[in-house]
Design a protein around this motif. Structure first.
Motif, PDB file in Angstrom:
ATOM      1  N   THR A 168       0.819  -1.244   0.057  1.00 59.16           N
ATOM      2  CA  THR A 168       0.282   0.193  -0.155  1.00 59.16           C
ATOM      3  C   THR A 168       0.811   1.236  -0.048  1.00 59.16           C
ATOM      4  OG1 THR A 168       0.004   0.096   2.528  1.00 59.16           O
ATOM      5  CG2 THR A 168      -1.836  -1.078   1.406  1.00 59.16           C
ATOM      6  N   CYS A 169       0.265   2.482  -0.383  1.00 57.53           N
ATOM      7  CA  CYS A 169       0.791   3.787  -0.415  1.00 57.53           C
ATOM      8  C   CYS A 169       0.863   3.989   0.987  1.00 57.53           C
ATOM      9  CB  CYS A 169       0.285   4.640  -1.404  1.00 57.53           C
ATOM     10  SG  CYS A 169       0.980   6.222  -1.170  1.00 57.53           S
ATOM     11  N   ALA A 170       1.748   4.471   1.755  1.00 61.86           N
ATOM     12  CA  ALA A 170       1.780   5.141   3.091  1.00 61.86           C
ATOM     13  C   ALA A 170       1.211   6.594   3.172  1.00 61.86           C
ATOM     14  CB  ALA A 170       3.005   4.734   3.892  1.00 61.86           C
ATOM     15  N   ILE A 205      10.102   5.626  -2.219  1.00 65.39           N
ATOM     16  CA  ILE A 205       9.347   6.469  -3.169  1.00 65.39           C
ATOM     17  C   ILE A 205       8.040   5.691  -3.738  1.00 65.39           C
ATOM     18  CG2 ILE A 205       9.517   8.055  -4.886  1.00 65.39           C
ATOM     19  CD1 ILE A 205      12.720   8.120  -4.533  1.00 65.39           C
ATOM     20  N   CYS A 206       7.020   6.437  -3.661  1.00 66.26           N
ATOM     21  CA  CYS A 206       5.904   5.722  -4.323  1.00 66.26           C
ATOM     22  C   CYS A 206       5.530   6.973  -5.258  1.00 66.26           C
ATOM     23  CB  CYS A 206       4.855   5.661  -3.373  1.00 66.26           C
ATOM     24  SG  CYS A 206       3.375   5.260  -3.963  1.00 66.26           S
ATOM     25  N   TYR A 207       5.198   6.162  -6.575  1.00 61.50           N
ATOM     26  CA  TYR A 207       4.693   6.882  -7.815  1.00 61.50           C
ATOM     27  C   TYR A 207       3.370   6.938  -8.165  1.00 61.50           C
ATOM     28  CZ  TYR A 207       9.796   6.975  -8.175  1.00 61.50           C
ATOM     29  OH  TYR A 207      11.207   7.151  -7.883  1.00 61.50           O
ATOM     30  N   CYS A 208       2.516   6.668  -6.995  1.00 58.83           N
ATOM     31  CA  CYS A 208       0.977   6.651  -7.297  1.00 58.83           C
ATOM     32  C   CYS A 208       0.470   8.076  -7.651  1.00 58.83           C
ATOM     33  CB  CYS A 208       0.388   6.224  -6.064  1.00 58.83           C
ATOM     34  SG  CYS A 208       0.208   7.189  -4.648  1.00 58.83           S
ATOM     35  N   VAL A 209      -0.878   8.329  -8.052  1.00 59.95           N
ATOM     36  CA  VAL A 209      -1.144   9.481  -8.322  1.00 59.95           C
ATOM     37  C   VAL A 209      -1.333  10.264  -7.525  1.00 59.95           C
ATOM     38  CG1 VAL A 209      -2.812   8.706 -10.750  1.00 59.95           C
ATOM     39  CG2 VAL A 209      -3.569   8.748  -8.317  1.00 59.95           C
ATOM     40  N   HIS A 210      -1.528   9.888  -6.228  1.00 56.49           N
ATOM     41  CA  HIS A 210      -1.673  10.958  -5.130  1.00 56.49           C
ATOM     42  C   HIS A 210      -0.167  11.369  -4.572  1.00 56.49           C
ATOM     43  CE1 HIS A 210      -5.570  10.030  -4.593  1.00 56.49           C
ATOM     44  NE2 HIS A 210      -5.535   8.805  -4.434  1.00 56.49           N
ATOM     45  N   CYS A 211       0.787  10.695  -4.660  1.00 52.88           N
ATOM     46  CA  CYS A 211       2.338  11.124  -4.604  1.00 52.88           C
ATOM     47  C   CYS A 211       2.512  12.140  -5.500  1.00 52.88           C
ATOM     48  CB  CYS A 211       3.057   9.901  -4.168  1.00 52.88           C
ATOM     49  SG  CYS A 211       2.908   8.810  -2.757  1.00 52.88           S
ATOM     50  N   VAL A 212       2.418  11.705  -6.734  1.00 48.06           N
ATOM     51  CA  VAL A 212       2.683  12.865  -7.657  1.00 48.06           C
ATOM     52  C   VAL A 212       1.897  13.995  -7.410  1.00 48.06           C
ATOM     53  CG1 VAL A 212       2.426  13.214 -10.224  1.00 48.06           C
ATOM     54  CG2 VAL A 212       3.326  10.838  -9.565  1.00 48.06           C
TER      55      VAL A 212
HETATM   56 ZN   LIG Z   1       1.826   6.964  -3.155  1.00 54.60          ZN
END
Ligand SMILES: [Zn+2]
Length: 735
Positions: A168-170, A205-212
């Protein structure tokens, strides 16, 4: 205003410098970190009371296999007064109503968590419920694809160990929305004392839409492609990540406290010195500090758990420090159902206790595959319960502090923080344990006079990154009579990690950097100037040594004015092959290897990496040079002297009504690698202990041998003999 709220403008300001050619330059956003050790709230009683913790981390099929009555009875038999129980996140052990909160497939209609809580409440235990948000399932991903962590190539991340699951994205809605709902549900159902968060801080590092989107909104930048502190984007991401995670803790905390005002978040922690999250900020948000360092692995030394305790204590204020230990082997192959030898578990736990930790036994799986650890932990906990009043560990008596620096690890060490930063500190740690010198660790952002008042000596092991303000605080410490020992590149970099033209502490050290460095040095030595300084205490134990090995790296420095004494001089490198060519080209130089000044306090500066080299090579000569330097800097009677054979980790504490002294016997063929098989007694140990002013010793007792001993008054100190130490001995002195 929340000091952690970074505006986009602040981020842009802070990252602008980095693009201007100074590769390392980057400004810490103003106000990101505060300088306090603790929050305004007192430690709640439920957090301060437990002295012995038990953790039962259930596995998914436990509900139909494990025996809850056994575990409740084991808590009673071990006299455990705090418990941490699996609740939810990855697997829910109660009938949750939250969509996508995965109930154990073996739960049926039961409430396993509730059953255990009811049993523990009857024993008046402090109760934490553990959640773990780091992984989820296909149905969650199908409904909420944006909750899943994404790799640099844009692919959702499968779990590395359980490939049917997703990471999951934290930093996004999975934690901020879904896990918040989970935490609220658990608190509303059970009103427990707190929630313990495991693996809550993400997986890089997470590259999900929210992190971007969120990172761009905060920093005006694209996400970094690699983890390098040289990259301004990565630096900005590090700040942003910390802010996200700290605000996540704040959110969870406020939501559960809206339901149960007495409750609190308890984030899992670990190694402080190399942590990517600021220790002071974590500490401000926790009623107790849980250090998850379950066991030794690889070449870890048995005193390492004591180092973790000391690092936490440096920031803890009056908050309890909990040592989370496992009973299995802790290696990269993750034999999570294994059982280590009883001796190995014992030495780890007694050293944790000796260094002020309260033990927390962490067991994975309620279904026991190997019961051999049970009796050992029960014996240890019962001993600790019998002697609880002497193990409160209120105030360490140490007068020597070893500084550690997260900012040096981040901005100077970067990806090589272990080699460039940590190994220097480890060298001092080993040297001080071997020398039986009482010491504590000190966080480099807590160097003000109030924090340092209890120390006579501060050691700076290559603390390269220091701000001008920190350097002023160190000057004030010396001006107030404190002594300083520093090595290698200490103070050569500012708080942004930018190298200065000279050491910022050049005035204290009495030397200037020429701009040149040397290393790695092959076949270089240090000459002891016995003729010039015939009875120097710096040569103790080295009276017959004309020269000893040098370190590996050094700064070339020149003295500002002649030094009164130059006990150690450089013999430069000379060829180490062919063997016919191995002879010194220069027998003697006037280049000093240790600069000693007496200001109000004393200052010793090693321009080379004696500590790092000691950690690599463990030369007894380096040990003596370091030990003699500490004694010279201390310039007062040590807190204790312990004479006798063996390698002992010795600590001393002032508690209400007593002074407690621990002697942990690390003497063992497995000390530097591998689990202990058994113990080898060492003794007798003849102890001289300085008593704090106005304190009288009324009686003394050995808490392991379980017998009284006589003490002899010697001026301001007392003397006594500990006849033998098997694994550990604890001397309790009633005052
Ligand atoms: Zn993320």
């Amino acid at each position: 205003m929340n000091p952690l709220s970074l505006t986009r403008r602040e981020f842009l300001q802070s990252t602008a410098a980095a693009g201007s050619g100074a590769a390392v330059a980057h400004v810490v956003p103003a106000g990101l970190f505060s300088q306090t050790t603790s929050g305004a709230e007192p430690v709640p009683a439920w957090a301060s009371k437990p002295m012995r913790w038990m953790q039962l981390t259930l596995v998914e099929d436990d509900p139909i296999h494990y025996d809850p009555a056994f575990w409740l009875d084991y808590c009673r038999r071990t006299k455990s007064d705090g418990i941490c129980l699996s609740g939810g996140g990855c697997v829910a052990y109660y009938p949750t109503q939250i969509p996508f909160h995965h109930r154990s497939a073996w739960l049926g209609g039961r409430d396993v968590l509730g059953e255990l809580i009811t049993g523990c409440r009857k024993m008046d235990m402090t109760i934490l419920v553990r959640t773990d948000p780091h992984a989820t399932y296909d149905d969650t991903k199908a409904a909420h694809p944006d909750w899943i962590a994404v790799d640099a190539e844009g692919n959702p991340r499968r779990h590395w160990a359980s490939p049917e699951m997703w990471v999951t994205c934290a930093y996004g809605p999975y934690n901020f929305e879904f896990m918040t709902a989970v935490h609220k549900e658990i608190m509303a159902r059970y009103r427990v004392d707190g929630l313990f968060h495991n693996r809550w801080d993400g997986n890089g590092i997470c590259y999900c839409v929210h992190c971007v989107e969120n990172f761009r909104a905060a920093a005006g930048l694209d996400l970094p492609r690699a983890a390098s502190m040289q990259d301004p984007s990565y630096r900005a991401w590090q700040y942003w990540r910390q802010e996200r995670l700290l605000s996540l803790l704040d959110l969870w905390n406020s939501e559960i406290r809206a339901i149960n005002p007495a409750s609190h978040d308890v984030p899992n922690g670990g190694n402080v010195a190399l942590s990517s999250i600021d220790a002071l900020e974590i500490t401000r948000r926790a009623p107790m500090l849980v250090a998850d360092r379950q066991a030794r692995s690889g070449l870890a030394e048995p005193w390492l758990i004591g180092k973790v305790a000391k690092e936490h204590r440096a920031v803890a204020g009056d908050k309890p420090i909990i040592g989370l230990f496992g009973v299995g082997l802790e290696e990269k192959y993750r034999w999570k159902d294994s059982v280590a030898s009883n001796a190995e578990i014992r030495i780890w736990v007694v050293d944790a206790i000796a260094n002020g930790m309260r033990p927390w036994c962490s067991k994975f799986s309620g279904t026991l595959h190997d019961e051999r650890w049970l009796k050992g932990v029960e014996d240890l906990y019962n001993w600790a319960a019998r002697n609880e009043t002497y193990l409160t560990h209120t105030q360490p008596l140490a007068r020597v502090g070893v500084v550690y620096s997260q900012q040096t690890a981040w901005y100077y060490g970067g990806e090589q923080a272990a080699a460039k930063v940590e190994n220097y500190g480890l060298g001092w740690y080993q040297a001080l344990v071997e020398s039986r010198i009482a010491f504590e660790m000190v966080h480099d952002r807590l160097l003000d006079s109030a924090e340092l008042a209890r120390f006579k000596v501060l050691i700076l092991p290559n603390i390269a990154v220091l701000s001008d303000k920190q350097c002023d605080e160190l000057r004030a410490f010396v001006a107030g009579g404190g002594s300083l020992i520093a090595t290698h590149e200490t103070s050569l970099y500012d708080e942004q990690g930018t190298r200065r033209k000279n050491l910022a502490l050049a005035d204290l050290f009495g030397v200037d950097w020429t701009g040149k460095s040397e290393g790695p040095m092959q076949n270089s030595y240090i000459r002891l100037e016995h003729d010039a300084l015939p009875n120097s205490p710096l040569f103790a134990g080295l009276e017959d040594a004309p020269r000893i090995i040098n370190g590996v790296s050094r700064l070339e420095v020149v003295p500002r004015q002649p030094f009164a004494e130059t006990p150690f001089t450089l013999i430069p490198s000379y060829p180490d092959l062919p063997m016919e060519k191995v002879y010194p080209r220069t027998a003697k130089t006037d280049v000093s290897c240790l600069y000693l000044r007496e200001a109000v306090g004393r200052v010793a500066y090693f321009p080379f990496d004696i500590d790092r080299t000691f950690w690599e090579v463990l030369s007894a000569d380096h040990l003596k040079m370091m030990r003699n330097t500490v004694r010279w800097a201390l310039n007062e009677a040590p807190v204790f002297e312990v004479d006798g054979p063996g390698l002992l980790d010795v600590t001393a504490w002032r508690n209400p009504g007593s002074i407690t002294m621990h002697l942990v016997n690390l003497t063992n063929p497995m000390t530097m690698k591998g689990p202990y098989r058994n113990f080898f007694p060492v003794g007798p140990q003849t102890v001289n202990l300085e008593l704090p002013a106005g304190v009288e010793a009324r009686a003394a007792r050995l808490l392991v041998a379980d017998k009284a001993i006589s003490v002899e008054r010697k001026g301001s100190a007392i003397g006594f003999v500990v006849p033998s130490v098997l694994d550990h001995e604890v001397v309790a002195i009633d005052i």
